[in-house]
Design an enzyme around this catalytic site. Structure first.
Site, PDB file in Angstrom:
ATOM      1  N   MET A   1      -3.496  -7.076  -7.137  1.00 13.58           N
ATOM      2  CA  MET A   1      -2.826  -8.176  -7.834  1.00 13.58           C
ATOM      3  C   MET A   1      -3.780  -9.200  -8.450  1.00 13.58           C
ATOM      4  O   MET A   1      -3.350 -10.245  -8.906  1.00 13.58           O
ATOM      5  CB  MET A   1      -1.855  -8.887  -6.869  1.00 13.58           C
TER       6      MET A   1
ATOM      7  N   GLU B   1       7.232   6.086  -9.027  1.00 16.49           N
ATOM      8  CA  GLU B   1       5.853   5.593  -9.243  1.00 16.49           C
ATOM      9  C   GLU B   1       4.865   6.470  -8.480  1.00 16.49           C
ATOM     10  O   GLU B   1       3.824   6.854  -8.998  1.00 16.49           O
ATOM     11  CB  GLU B   1       5.696   4.178  -8.674  1.00 16.49           C
TER      12      GLU B   1
ATOM     13  N   SER C   1       4.230   3.065 -15.560  1.00 16.70           N
ATOM     14  CA  SER C   1       3.177   3.585 -16.439  1.00 16.70           C
ATOM     15  C   SER C   1       1.867   3.647 -15.678  1.00 16.70           C
ATOM     16  O   SER C   1       1.579   2.783 -14.841  1.00 16.70           O
ATOM     17  CB  SER C   1       2.961   2.632 -17.630  1.00 16.70           C
TER      18      SER C   1
ATOM     19  N   ASN D   1      -4.736   2.099 -13.516  1.00 17.20           N
ATOM     20  CA  ASN D   1      -3.789   1.147 -12.939  1.00 17.20           C
ATOM     21  C   ASN D   1      -2.387   1.724 -13.027  1.00 17.20           C
ATOM     22  O   ASN D   1      -2.039   2.377 -14.015  1.00 17.20           O
ATOM     23  CB  ASN D   1      -3.834  -0.177 -13.725  1.00 17.20           C
TER      24      ASN D   1
ATOM     25  N   GLY E   1       0.775  -1.238   0.000  1.00 14.59           N
ATOM     26  CA  GLY E   1       0.000   0.000   0.000  1.00 14.59           C
ATOM     27  C   GLY E   1       0.804   1.284   0.000  1.00 14.59           C
ATOM     28  O   GLY E   1       0.308   2.326   0.436  1.00 14.59           O
ATOM     29  N   SER E   2       2.027   1.243  -0.538  1.00 14.93           N
ATOM     30  CA  SER E   2       2.787   2.501  -0.557  1.00 14.93           C
ATOM     31  C   SER E   2       2.188   3.503  -1.550  1.00 14.93           C
ATOM     32  O   SER E   2       2.233   4.716  -1.311  1.00 14.93           O
ATOM     33  CB  SER E   2       4.266   2.247  -0.857  1.00 14.93           C
ATOM     34  N   ASN E   3       1.621   3.010  -2.636  1.00 18.30           N
ATOM     35  CA  ASN E   3       0.947   3.936  -3.564  1.00 18.30           C
ATOM     36  C   ASN E   3      -0.304   4.527  -2.920  1.00 18.30           C
ATOM     37  O   ASN E   3      -0.598   5.718  -3.094  1.00 18.30           O
ATOM     38  CB  ASN E   3       0.598   3.220  -4.873  1.00 18.30           C
TER      39      ASN E   3
ATOM     40  N   ARG F   1     -14.608 -16.069 -10.164  1.00 17.85           N
ATOM     41  CA  ARG F   1     -14.090 -14.700 -10.317  1.00 17.85           C
ATOM     42  C   ARG F   1     -15.230 -13.696 -10.499  1.00 17.85           C
ATOM     43  O   ARG F   1     -15.233 -12.613  -9.906  1.00 17.85           O
ATOM     44  CB  ARG F   1     -13.150 -14.627 -11.518  1.00 17.85           C
TER      45      ARG F   1
ATOM     46  N   HIS G   1       1.504   0.481 -13.196  1.00 18.42           N
ATOM     47  CA  HIS G   1       2.251  -0.743 -13.496  1.00 18.42           C
ATOM     48  C   HIS G   1       3.746  -0.409 -13.546  1.00 18.42           C
ATOM     49  O   HIS G   1       4.138   0.575 -14.183  1.00 18.42           O
ATOM     50  CB  HIS G   1       1.789  -1.304 -14.846  1.00 18.42           C
TER      51      HIS G   1
ATOM     52  N   LEU H   1      -4.742  -7.583 -19.870  1.00 21.42           N
ATOM     53  CA  LEU H   1      -3.817  -7.341 -18.767  1.00 21.42           C
ATOM     54  C   LEU H   1      -2.793  -6.245 -19.110  1.00 21.42           C
ATOM     55  O   LEU H   1      -2.036  -6.391 -20.067  1.00 21.42           O
ATOM     56  CB  LEU H   1      -3.093  -8.650 -18.414  1.00 21.42           C
ATOM     57  N   ASP H   2      -2.779  -5.200 -18.302  1.00 23.36           N
ATOM     58  CA  ASP H   2      -1.802  -4.106 -18.434  1.00 23.36           C
ATOM     59  C   ASP H   2      -1.734  -3.540 -19.847  1.00 23.36           C
ATOM     60  O   ASP H   2      -0.676  -3.116 -20.311  1.00 23.36           O
ATOM     61  CB  ASP H   2      -0.403  -4.586 -18.005  1.00 23.36           C
TER      62      ASP H   2
HETATM   63  C1  GRF Z   1       3.880  -1.251  -7.290  1.00 23.07           C
HETATM   64  O1  GRF Z   1       5.135  -1.464  -7.841  1.00 23.07           O
HETATM   65  C2  GRF Z   1       2.853  -1.145  -8.372  1.00 23.07           C
HETATM   66  O2  GRF Z   1       3.300  -0.493  -9.500  1.00 23.07           O
HETATM   67  C3  GRF Z   1       2.592  -2.594  -8.678  1.00 23.07           C
HETATM   68  O3  GRF Z   1       2.639  -3.246  -7.435  1.00 23.07           O
HETATM   69  C4  GRF Z   1       3.440  -2.477  -6.534  1.00 23.07           C
HETATM   70  C5  GRF Z   1       2.558  -2.149  -5.382  1.00 23.07           C
HETATM   71  O4  GRF Z   1       3.197  -1.460  -4.371  1.00 23.07           O
HETATM   72  N1  GRF Z   1       1.392  -2.763  -9.438  1.00 23.07           N
HETATM   73  P1  GRF Z   1       2.370  -0.839  -3.152  1.00 23.07           P
HETATM   74  O5  GRF Z   1       1.434  -1.940  -2.634  1.00 23.07           O
HETATM   75  O6  GRF Z   1       1.593   0.347  -3.663  1.00 23.07           O
HETATM   76  O7  GRF Z   1       3.402  -0.470  -2.149  1.00 23.07           O
END
Ligand code: GRF
Length: 225
Positions: free
Chosen positions: A89, A173, A135, A106, A13-15, A64, A108, A143-144
């Site tokens: 994920m 990112e 990106s 998203n 969850g850093s983003n 799903r 990536h 996918l992506d």
């Molecule tokens: C990040 O590198 C993101 O680009 C990818 O998974 C990672 C997630 O990191 N899809 P976080 O959970 O946001 O720390």
């Protein structure tokens, strides 16, 4: 009313934290309205109050599509303007994407279209690339592979390992994600057909953020330079 953002997460969850921090410091004029996860025990959920959390284990669902329906049903009352997959994920099914298309983003960790899927940092090193990056794109059923919005690039250094590269890229990112969300929440960004548009201009190539956080002029549509 501020633009409403929901975030889908599966891990650290850093983003998500970058979004929380940007809102808190006034760098992003938005409201975080929900954080949703397929991993009930993930660290990301702990970053927000209980009231903002929704989670369920996919194991509890027959397939799903059933999980995606529950996820979508949880999102609807949150009334998100934007839904950000930030380290989410799990592949989203076509019905879910159709339900929210145009507001699904998203992030990536590669310079798409290179290296869709997993292990991007290792694959960059194996290929001997001199450049790596991240990106942000609209999500579509492949996918992506949805319409690209923006990228940021970093140099690969001699001696880099996948972990070193991943951790050096991470701060970039975060910067890229917030910069794109600033455009999105300002109403400047939208998806039409298979393309991304900024201020009404099609993004024929993705925007490029430089490492100081500025959009590269050459990457902007000509009328916006
Ligand atoms: C990040 O590198 C993101 O680009 C990818 O998974 C990672 C997630 O990191 N899809 P976080 O959970 O946001 O720390």
């Amino acid at each position: 009313m501020k633009p409403r953002i929901a975030v889908l997460v599966s891990g650290r969850g850093s983003n998500l934290q970058a979004i929380i921090d940007a809102i808190a410091t006034g760098g992003l004029n938005a409201e975080l309205v929900g954080v949703l996860s397929d991993q009930p025990n993930c660290a990301a959920l702990q970053r927000v109050p209980q009231a903002l959390r929704w989670t369920a284990s996919p194991k509890r669902f027959t397939d799903r599509a059933a999980f995606d329906r529950a996820l979508g049903d949880a999102l609807i009352p949150m009334q998100p303007d934007w839904i950000v997959c930030a380290g989410y994920m799990r592949i989203l099914g076509d019905a879910f994407i159709a339900r929210f298309q145009g507001r699904l983003l998203n992030i990536h960790p590669s310079l798409l279209p290179k290296y869709r899927g997993l292990h991007t940092h290792a694959r960059v090193l194996e290929a001997g690339d001199t450049e790596h990056g991240a990106s942000v794109h609209f999500v579509d059923p492949h996918l992506d592979a949805g319409a690209l919005i923006a990228q940021i690039a970093i140099d690969v250094r001699p001696g880099d390992t996948p972990d070193a590269l991943a951790s050096r890229l991470l701060a970039h990112e975060h910067r890229l994600l917030i910069a794109v969300l600033q455009l999105a929440t300002a109403g400047r960004l939208y998806e039409r057909g298979h393309g991304a548009y900024l201020d009404g201009y099609p993004l024929l190539n993705p925007l490029r953020l430089d490492c100081s956080g500025q959009w590269r002029a050459q990457s902007l549509p000509p009328s916006l330079r």
